[in-house]
Write an enzyme that holds these catalytic residues in place. Structure first.
Site, PDB file in Angstrom:
ATOM      1  N   ASN A 135       0.806  -1.230   0.000  1.00  8.53           N
ATOM      2  CA  ASN A 135       0.000   0.000   0.000  1.00  8.53           C
ATOM      3  C   ASN A 135       0.841   1.283   0.000  1.00  8.53           C
ATOM      4  OD1 ASN A 135       0.512  -0.931   2.685  1.00  8.53           O
ATOM      5  ND2 ASN A 135      -0.936   0.559   3.458  1.00  8.53           N
ATOM      6  N   LYS A 158      12.596  -6.917   1.568  1.00  6.75           N
ATOM      7  CA  LYS A 158      11.813  -7.581   0.517  1.00  6.75           C
ATOM      8  C   LYS A 158      10.454  -6.894   0.400  1.00  6.75           C
ATOM      9  CE  LYS A 158       8.714 -10.596   0.209  1.00  6.75           C
ATOM     10  NZ  LYS A 158       7.909 -10.007  -0.884  1.00  6.75           N
ATOM     11  N   PRO A 159      10.268  -6.084  -0.627  1.00  4.50           N
ATOM     12  CA  PRO A 159       8.978  -5.420  -0.815  1.00  4.50           C
ATOM     13  C   PRO A 159       7.920  -6.401  -1.341  1.00  4.50           C
ATOM     14  CG  PRO A 159      10.778  -4.231  -1.892  1.00  4.50           C
ATOM     15  CD  PRO A 159      11.273  -5.603  -1.565  1.00  4.50           C
ATOM     16  N   GLY A 208       2.308  -6.221   7.244  1.00  3.70           N
ATOM     17  CA  GLY A 208       1.412  -6.931   6.325  1.00  3.70           C
ATOM     18  C   GLY A 208       0.171  -7.404   7.053  1.00  3.70           C
ATOM     19  N   GLU A 230       3.818  -5.401  12.351  1.00  2.00           N
ATOM     20  CA  GLU A 230       2.837  -4.318  12.174  1.00  2.00           C
ATOM     21  C   GLU A 230       1.782  -4.850  11.224  1.00  2.00           C
ATOM     22  OE1 GLU A 230       2.920  -1.281  13.541  1.00  2.00           O
ATOM     23  OE2 GLU A 230       4.926  -1.286  14.415  1.00  2.00           O
ATOM     24  N   CYS A 264      -3.142   1.235   6.550  1.00  3.69           N
ATOM     25  CA  CYS A 264      -3.431   0.466   7.781  1.00  3.69           C
ATOM     26  C   CYS A 264      -4.143   1.329   8.798  1.00  3.69           C
ATOM     27  CB  CYS A 264      -2.144  -0.098   8.356  1.00  3.69           C
ATOM     28  SG  CYS A 264      -0.964   1.177   8.771  1.00  3.69           S
ATOM     29  N   GLU A 362     -11.150  -6.524   8.032  1.00  4.09           N
ATOM     30  CA  GLU A 362     -10.467  -5.397   7.373  1.00  4.09           C
ATOM     31  C   GLU A 362     -10.882  -5.356   5.895  1.00  4.09           C
ATOM     32  OE1 GLU A 362      -6.159  -5.647   6.671  1.00  4.09           O
ATOM     33  OE2 GLU A 362      -5.990  -3.661   7.545  1.00  4.09           O
TER      34      GLU A 362
HETATM   35  P1  NAD Z   1       0.558  -9.621   3.070  1.00  4.56           P
HETATM   36  O1  NAD Z   1       0.586 -10.140   4.449  1.00  4.56           O
HETATM   37  O2  NAD Z   1      -0.183 -10.384   2.042  1.00  4.56           O
HETATM   38  O3  NAD Z   1       2.048  -9.453   2.500  1.00  4.56           O
HETATM   39  C1  NAD Z   1       2.995  -8.657   3.168  1.00  4.56           C
HETATM   40  C2  NAD Z   1       4.383  -9.095   2.759  1.00  4.56           C
HETATM   41  O4  NAD Z   1       4.612 -10.413   3.240  1.00  4.56           O
HETATM   42  C3  NAD Z   1       4.622  -9.164   1.257  1.00  4.56           C
HETATM   43  O5  NAD Z   1       5.895  -8.644   0.963  1.00  4.56           O
HETATM   44  C4  NAD Z   1       4.576 -10.652   0.960  1.00  4.56           C
HETATM   45  O6  NAD Z   1       5.308 -11.058  -0.156  1.00  4.56           O
HETATM   46  C5  NAD Z   1       5.190 -11.210   2.223  1.00  4.56           C
HETATM   47  N1  NAD Z   1       4.882 -12.615   2.490  1.00  4.56           N
HETATM   48  C6  NAD Z   1       3.816 -13.342   2.077  1.00  4.56           C
HETATM   49  N2  NAD Z   1       3.893 -14.603   2.556  1.00  4.56           N
HETATM   50  C7  NAD Z   1       5.035 -14.672   3.282  1.00  4.56           C
HETATM   51  C8  NAD Z   1       5.666 -15.697   4.025  1.00  4.56           C
HETATM   52  N3  NAD Z   1       5.122 -16.923   4.124  1.00  4.56           N
HETATM   53  N4  NAD Z   1       6.820 -15.427   4.642  1.00  4.56           N
HETATM   54  C9  NAD Z   1       7.372 -14.188   4.579  1.00  4.56           C
HETATM   55  N5  NAD Z   1       6.822 -13.172   3.878  1.00  4.56           N
HETATM   56  C10 NAD Z   1       5.662 -13.409   3.240  1.00  4.56           C
HETATM   57  O7  NAD Z   1       0.012  -8.128   3.184  1.00  4.56           O
HETATM   58  P2  NAD Z   1      -0.338  -7.138   1.988  1.00  4.56           P
HETATM   59  O8  NAD Z   1      -1.605  -7.588   1.354  1.00  4.56           O
HETATM   60  O9  NAD Z   1       0.858  -6.903   1.144  1.00  4.56           O
HETATM   61  O10 NAD Z   1      -0.582  -5.773   2.782  1.00  4.56           O
HETATM   62  C11 NAD Z   1      -1.809  -5.388   3.294  1.00  4.56           C
HETATM   63  C12 NAD Z   1      -1.850  -5.640   4.786  1.00  4.56           C
HETATM   64  O11 NAD Z   1      -0.792  -4.929   5.431  1.00  4.56           O
HETATM   65  C13 NAD Z   1      -3.121  -5.127   5.430  1.00  4.56           C
HETATM   66  O12 NAD Z   1      -3.598  -6.066   6.367  1.00  4.56           O
HETATM   67  C14 NAD Z   1      -2.670  -3.862   6.134  1.00  4.56           C
HETATM   68  O13 NAD Z   1      -3.475  -3.482   7.228  1.00  4.56           O
HETATM   69  C15 NAD Z   1      -1.308  -4.236   6.565  1.00  4.56           C
HETATM   70  N6  NAD Z   1      -0.506  -3.051   6.854  1.00  4.56           N
HETATM   71  C16 NAD Z   1      -0.180  -2.794   8.156  1.00  4.56           C
HETATM   72  C17 NAD Z   1       0.547  -1.648   8.465  1.00  4.56           C
HETATM   73  C18 NAD Z   1       0.911  -1.315   9.892  1.00  4.56           C
HETATM   74  O14 NAD Z   1       1.769  -0.452  10.095  1.00  4.56           O
HETATM   75  N7  NAD Z   1       0.317  -1.943  10.887  1.00  4.56           N
HETATM   76  C19 NAD Z   1       0.947  -0.792   7.444  1.00  4.56           C
HETATM   77  C20 NAD Z   1       0.589  -1.096   6.143  1.00  4.56           C
HETATM   78  C21 NAD Z   1      -0.133  -2.233   5.850  1.00  4.56           C
END
Ligand code: NAD
Length: 477
Positions: A135, A158-159, A208, A230, A264, A362
């Site tokens: 995001n 890793k983005p 994430g 987070e 988030c 969410e």
């Molecule tokens: P996601 O959990 O699907 O992915 C996040 C990251 O994790 C990605 O880089 C992904 O490739 C990686 N990933 C996926 N599987 C993995 C594994 N098994 N091991 C290690 N890494 C892995 O989240 P998303 O859809 O990219 O982001 C949206 C989410 O992030 C929402 O829930 C949002 O609320 C949250 N978010 C939280 C904050 C905060 O500060 N609390 C900020 C921004 C976004």
């Protein structure tokens, strides 16, 4: 040879970017290179490390046009992309101001135990790993990386696989700063690359979803590394009957629809005291109706497309189920296609209940369900009726009333008479409650502590310790 993953453009729906996937061996190689360089980085005087980061801030500003261009392709929005670059520069500059005092040597002190002097030292972790979501691809890749570098760690990022286009441009920017590429690297890939990263770092910052966060926490436990998580949110707003309704409506329109709700700290539930509910909804709807999509011209409007295709089924389900179960869309209510991309119409819902998915889960979209409450007790119960506990906000002209409500909310940051202030206020420490996260504060100067361990030198400079039980002194034998 490493493989690639196709990446979809959120404005066109076209798969137009093959993202290189770093496999486990490549991740291990990059991590080993960073680990080898880290001791020299940590040994440099703090002022030297900060000078490198100051040069990084300048390089980011110089690279801003290229970064904004590529982030606009990643996220389908330009205004927020420009703010992302400025946000990172601001983050670096804040650390440049704060770090000298934070990194100053602590004076030697006497222990309460006789004859013992204490020297406190900070020992940074070797490689800090960062895994970030889609995001805010640049900001959330660097927000933890900067303090980790300040502390003396090397950093491997890793983005998200949904937004990888900015990575080569950021690498180019890093390469222009002498000494930085040795200790700051990025790898691209999806979950398996993320898992390899967890296995190759010494401390982890993950941003994430709760689902992935849980998996990552287990992996980190296996690897025996601390993980700061987070995660997702479902931030509530409480609008009391003595609030400035126009101010609340404007703040909540921004707080819920800004970044098309893909933040988030977005407000995703709004509880309004029954007496002012209808008047508030009218004002909120007027604010939200004024918002326009940033299409066909990316430079116009405020609402960008849904960035990640994986999010679309959730957004559709939340809207369709709510409407089928009796909710009313006062504004919006649909996901619409424009030129191949998908936009969630800015949506205000009434007639929703706590049981509906749009209130319980969410959404991560431009949707705000608004529901009435009777008294403060009721509002607090509704706001806390959630698995999440990231942030919240309260609107009341009576600050004591707002504080009393805020004190009972299970949320890490509570904005009072404004919404989602954690989007711009970075200097207040806060932690996540419930499933919204685990670990130390990302915000505030306390966040530096996540990146080092405390080492104590305990120096006996007086008589020997009385450890020799049964004997008057150790020299008695
Ligand atoms: P996601 O959990 O699907 O992915 C996040 C990251 O994790 C990605 O880089 C992904 O490739 C990686 N990933 C996926 N599987 C993995 C594994 N098994 N091991 C290690 N890494 C892995 O989240 P998303 O859809 O990219 O982001 C949206 C989410 O992030 C929402 O829930 C949002 O609320 C949250 N978010 C939280 C904050 C905060 O500060 N609390 C900020 C921004 C976004």
């Amino acid at each position: 040879m490493n493989s690639t993953l196709p990446t979809r453009n959120p404005r066109t729906g076209v798969i137009d970017h093959p993202m290189p996937v770093a496999d486990a061996a490549e991740v291990a190689t990059v991590a080993a290179r960073l680990r080898a360089a880290q001791p020299a980085w940590a040994a440099r005087p703090a002022a030297d490390r900060l000078a490198v980061l100051a040069a990084f801030a300048d390089a980011l500003l110089a690279g801003q046009p290229a970064l904004v261009e590529v982030l606009s392709h990643d996220t389908g929005r330009r205004h927020e992309s420009a703010l992302e670059v400025l946000g990172v520069v601001g983050t670096i500059r804040r650390w440049l101001d704060d770090a000298p005092a934070l990194l100053a040597d602590e004076p030697q002190r006497r222990s309460r135990t006789p004859h013992i002097l204490i020297e406190q030292h900070r020992r940074p972790y070797g490689v800090a790993g960062v895994i970030s979501p889609w995001n805010f691809p640049l900001l959330l890749s660097l927000i933890d990386a900067i303090p980790a570098l300040v502390a003396g760690c090397a950093v491997l990022i890793k983005p998200s696989e949904a937004t990888p286009r900015f990575v080569p441009v950021l690498r180019d920017v890093v390469a222009t700063v002498p000494g930085l590429a040795e200790v700051l690297a990025l790898v691209t890939g999806a979950g398996s690359t993320g898992e390899a990263l967890v296995r190759n770092v010494d401390v982890l910052c993950f941003t994430g979803s709760v689902k992935t966060g849980r998996r990552v926490a287990l992996l980190a436990a296996e690897a025996f590394v601390p993980a700061h998580l987070e995660l997702g949110g479902k931030d509530p707003a409480i609008v009391c009957d003595d609030a400035d309704l126009q101010r609340a409506a404007r703040a909540l329109a921004w707080g819920s629809m800004g970044s098309a709700g893909q933040s988030c700290m977005s407000i995703e539930r709004c509880y309004v005291q029954r007496r002012v509910h209808d008047a508030f909804v009218e004002r909120l709807a007027a604010e939200v109706r004024a918002l326009q999509p940033n299409w066909p011209d990316i430079a116009q409007g405020q609402i960008g497309p849904i960035i990640a295709a994986v999010q679309v089924p959730t957004v559709r389900r939340h809207l369709e189920e709510a409407l089928a179960q009796g909710a009313t869309a006062v504004t919006g209510g649909r996901v619409v296609e424009r030129g191949g991309g998908l936009w969630c119409e800015p949506t205000v819902l009434t007639g929703t209940t706590q049981a509906m998915a749009v209130v319980a889960e969410e959404s991560f979209a431009a949707i705000l369900p608004v529901m009435p409450f009777d008294d403060d007790e009721h509002a607090i119960a509704l706001a806390n009726d959630s698995d999440f506990g990231l942030s919240a906000c309260v609107f009341s002209r009576d600050l004591d009333r707002a504080r009393a409500i805020a004190a009972r909310l299970q949320a890490g940051a509570v904005s009072i008479n404004d919404a989602a202030l954690t989007a711009m206020v970075y200097d207040a420490a806060k932690q996540s409650f419930k499933r919204s996260g685990l670990g130390g504060s990302r915000m505030g100067t306390a966040s530096l502590q996540r990146f080092y361990r405390q080492q104590a030198f305990l120096i006996n400079d007086g008589t020997p310790s009385p450890w020799w039980y049964g004997k008057a002194t150790p020299t008695d034998n």
